[in-house]
Design a protein around this motif. Structure first.
Motif, PDB file in Angstrom:
ATOM      1  N   ASP A   1      64.618  13.236  35.390  1.00 45.54           N
ATOM      2  CA  ASP A   1      65.759  14.139  35.184  1.00 45.54           C
ATOM      3  C   ASP A   1      65.387  15.245  34.182  1.00 45.54           C
ATOM      4  O   ASP A   1      65.879  15.294  33.061  1.00 45.54           O
ATOM      5  CB  ASP A   1      66.952  13.316  34.686  1.00 45.54           C
TER       6      ASP A   1
ATOM      7  N   ASN B   1      66.096  18.377  33.869  1.00 46.27           N
ATOM      8  CA  ASN B   1      67.149  19.245  33.313  1.00 46.27           C
ATOM      9  C   ASN B   1      68.282  18.454  32.648  1.00 46.27           C
ATOM     10  O   ASN B   1      69.321  19.020  32.296  1.00 46.27           O
ATOM     11  CB  ASN B   1      67.687  20.213  34.379  1.00 46.27           C
TER      12      ASN B   1
ATOM     13  N   ASP C   1      70.712  16.511  33.423  1.00 39.99           N
ATOM     14  CA  ASP C   1      72.121  16.556  33.834  1.00 39.99           C
ATOM     15  C   ASP C   1      72.572  15.196  34.348  1.00 39.99           C
ATOM     16  O   ASP C   1      73.664  15.049  34.875  1.00 39.99           O
ATOM     17  CB  ASP C   1      72.353  17.646  34.885  1.00 39.99           C
TER      18      ASP C   1
ATOM     19  N   ALA D   1      71.284  13.286  36.783  1.00 41.26           N
ATOM     20  CA  ALA D   1      70.903  12.902  38.146  1.00 41.26           C
ATOM     21  C   ALA D   1      69.558  13.538  38.488  1.00 41.26           C
ATOM     22  O   ALA D   1      69.212  14.579  37.953  1.00 41.26           O
ATOM     23  CB  ALA D   1      71.965  13.368  39.135  1.00 41.26           C
ATOM     24  N   VAL D   2      68.826  12.878  39.365  1.00 43.95           N
ATOM     25  CA  VAL D   2      67.532  13.436  39.771  1.00 43.95           C
ATOM     26  C   VAL D   2      67.680  14.098  41.134  1.00 43.95           C
ATOM     27  O   VAL D   2      68.093  13.459  42.102  1.00 43.95           O
ATOM     28  CB  VAL D   2      66.467  12.321  39.833  1.00 43.95           C
ATOM     29  N   ASP D   3      67.400  15.404  41.182  1.00 46.90           N
ATOM     30  CA  ASP D   3      67.451  16.112  42.460  1.00 46.90           C
ATOM     31  C   ASP D   3      66.420  17.246  42.450  1.00 46.90           C
ATOM     32  O   ASP D   3      65.626  17.358  41.516  1.00 46.90           O
ATOM     33  CB  ASP D   3      68.871  16.630  42.758  1.00 46.90           C
TER      34      ASP D   3
ATOM     35  N   ASP E   1      65.400  19.334  39.431  1.00 45.79           N
ATOM     36  CA  ASP E   1      64.510  18.781  38.403  1.00 45.79           C
ATOM     37  C   ASP E   1      63.056  19.121  38.691  1.00 45.79           C
ATOM     38  O   ASP E   1      62.297  19.477  37.784  1.00 45.79           O
ATOM     39  CB  ASP E   1      64.697  17.263  38.308  1.00 45.79           C
TER      40      ASP E   1
HETATM   41 CA   LIG Z   1      68.729  16.437  36.874  1.00 48.35          CA
END
Ligand SMILES: [Ca+2]
Ligand code: HEC
Ligand code: HEC
Ligand SMILES: [Ca+2]
Ligand SMILES: [Ca+2]
Length: 511
Positions: A432, A434, A436, A438-440, A443
């Motif tokens: 993660d 950035n 925030d 959640a991993v998406d 990132d």
């Molecule tokens: Ca993230």
């Protein structure tokens, strides 16, 4: 104004206040300048201590180690201090996180009764594997109430929002009453260590805690140790040495853990707020606005936040939530009258510990004051809150100035002795970048920007997606692999769960 049903003492105070104000008008000097030392409240008295556990430097030192010891939790992630940080006024600083929400009475996330609680541990069998708790799994569990302040907590005869700890302390290993009264801190301290939500595992017992303390190096996971802890470590080496120093022999028991932690907590006396200095006769310690705020506080709030600690510890239903959602003190007393009643907390350092109330339901002091000004959100049954306060905005801002600035001890705010402490391990989600939660794909993009075009990151451990201790192209590649080709979950704490780094490396996260 909240002044129906004033006690004689408060009536006298109101009378005094009226005189002060009238006198002030006549002399055409600011009314506030007329309040003298001790007029409104006596100074903080010495911290009470039970005769069965007299305060000693040695016990308090051991208690300071134990309070900040992440290895006291079953999974090495959480100390008392993780949920009770000085800079957050002795409460939990991790409040802006979506992961610190408890679904509340209705069991559903995202509804009005949600609670801003504290992040604890993943429910786990003491033997090893994680268990499905039915609500948070695979995430960490969250407490059902807002964390309270440990700073000055020793002034309260009973502890917790509902008052379920103290005054009697029973040794959890022998069943003997060790402290018949005045032992709330001791009674409280044994709870979280065994709790399967806060620090423990499904069936944790004191043998397990003892074995663990014997096997670890004190504060091995923490960094930036204050001098007294560094010296203690050099001199006494391990927990058996620290227990020997505190109690005369090296035996580790639940009762001794409680005695030591309570002793440390009794050294946390927040008596250098501007209000305290003002109360000692230094009249410019509080601004005029704060002094006017103090007068408003005396008239509207003191009946429940009385005693020098500014929280009288009485139980009241002030209309924060409907009483059936959390029965509060009823769970302790069994008396119908007590349904929905919670403890009036101490307001020292309150400006540092948003959000407020037992459910963490008010984000700011402005929100709290708007709540009182309108007479509560759910009709309170306390005559002191009827009729509503209805103060004009100028007075609300004076009241806020007093609460926010007049009641903050700078040593608490900046973590200075005796409120100093080691740094706890940062919690993060692997991958993660950035931060925030959640991993998406964003990132992977943030990692590439960091690596190749001067982007900024705040948590290196999160960016180190493959946990090899280095930040390079392999990290965004690992994130993309996880997202798009279903590669294995990223290393612990994992890409879908929040926790500290189980491996030692030189990477860091900012707070
Ligand atoms: Ca993230
Ligand atoms: C996971 C977070 C968490 C951990 C870990 C934790 N606490 Fe707390 N603490 C809380 C919460 C939440 C409450 C309020 C709970 C309630 O009232 O039901 C609380 C309440 C308290 C209070 C009561 C203060 C008052 O004014 O009534 C004290 C004292 C305290 N904790 C000390 C400790 C000690 C000592 C430890 C370690 C042995 C510890 N806590 C570990 C979250 C935590
Ligand atoms: C009738 C008693 C009563 C009066 C009067 C009262 N309070 Fe409170 N206060 C309480 C109780 C009880 C709580 C805890 C309620 C809960 O969480 O459900 C509380 C909580 C608070 C909190 C939140 C503290 C925290 O740690 O979350 C603040 C801030 C506060 N009060 C400020 C004030 C101010 C300012 C006034 C005067 C305008 C005031 N109170 C008047 C009883 C009272
Ligand atoms: Ca809910
Ligand atoms: Ca890496």
């Amino acid at each position: 104004m909240i002044h129906s049903n004033l006690t004689p003492m408060n009536r006298r105070l109101s009378w005094l206040m009226a005189c002060v104000v009238i006198l002030g008008l006549f002399l055409s000097t600011p009314a506030a300048a007329q309040i003298g030392p001790g007029d409104i409240l006596a100074p903080l008295p010495p911290m009470p201590e039970p005769p069965e556990n007299p305060l000693t430097v040695e016990k308090a030192l051991l208690g300071k180690f134990l309070f900040w010891e992440e290895q006291l939790s079953h999974d090495n992630s959480t100390s008392c201090g993780t949920c009770h940080l000085s800079e957050a006024g002795g409460s939990d600083p991790r409040v802006d996180l979506s992961r610190s929400i408890h679904p509340g009475f209705d069991g559903l996330f995202g509804t009005e009764d949600d609670v801003a609680g504290s992040i604890g541990v993943v429910l786990q069998a003491c033997g090893g594997s994680p268990l499905d708790d039915g609500v948070f799994f695979p995430q960490r569990q969250v407490t059902g109430r807002r964390s309270q302040s440990t700073i000055g907590a020793g002034y309260h005869p009973t502890l917790f929002w509902d008052g379920r700890a103290g005054p009697e302390f029973t040794d959890p290993e022998t069943g003997l009453v060790l402290i018949p009264s005045g032992g709330a801190l001791e009674a409280q301290a044994v709870g979280p260590i065994i709790s399967m939500v806060e620090m423990g595992c499904d069936t944790r017992d004191w043998d397990g805690v003892r074995q663990k303390l014997i096997s670890v190096t004190p504060l091995a996971l923490a960094t930036n140790l204050p001098d007294d802890l560094i010296e203690g470590l050099l001199q006494f080496v391990n927990y058996e040495g620290l227990f020997q120093n505190a109690f005369g022999d090296s035996q580790i028991t639940a009762a001794r853990i409680a005695f030591a932690i309570a002793s440390y907590e009794r050294t946390l006396i927040p008596d250098r707020t501007p209000f305290d200095v003002f109360n000692q006769g230094i009249s410019d310690a509080m601004t005029e606005s704060q002094q006017l705020g103090l007068l408003l506080f005396a008239d509207n709030c003191l009946p429940c936040h009385e005693t020098p600690a500014l929280g009288d510890g009485s139980f009241r239903f002030i209309g924060v939530r409907p009483p059936f959602e959390d029965v509060g003190h009823f769970a302790v007393s069994g008396d119908d009258e007590d349904i929905g009643k919670f403890k009036s907390p101490s307001l020292r350092n309150v400006g540092l510990r948003a959000p407020y109330f037992h459910n963490g339901g008010k984000a700011t002091l402005d929100d709290v004051l708007a709540f009182y000004n309108g007479g509560g959100d759910f009709t309170p049954n306390d005559p002191l809150l009827d009729p509503p306060m209805n103060l004009p905005n100028t007075e609300l801002s004076q009241l806020k100035d007093f609460l926010e600035n007049g009641l903050t001890d700078p040593r608490v705010e900046f973590g200075l002795p005796p409120f100093d402490h080691p740094t706890m391990q940062p919690f993060f989600v692997r991958g993660d970048t950035n931060v925030d939660g959640a991993v998406d794909i964003s990132d992977a993009v943030a990692s590439l920007q960091f690596l190749f075009s001067g982007g900024i990151i705040s948590c290196e451990d999160a960016t180190d997606a493959n946990d090899d201790g280095a930040l390079d192209i392999a990290d965004p590649v690992a994130v993309l692999g996880r997202l798009f080709i279903g590669a294995a979950p990223l290393p612990l704490p994992g890409d879908n769960s929040f926790g500290p780094d189980p491996t030692v490396d030189a990477l860091m996260c900012l707070d």
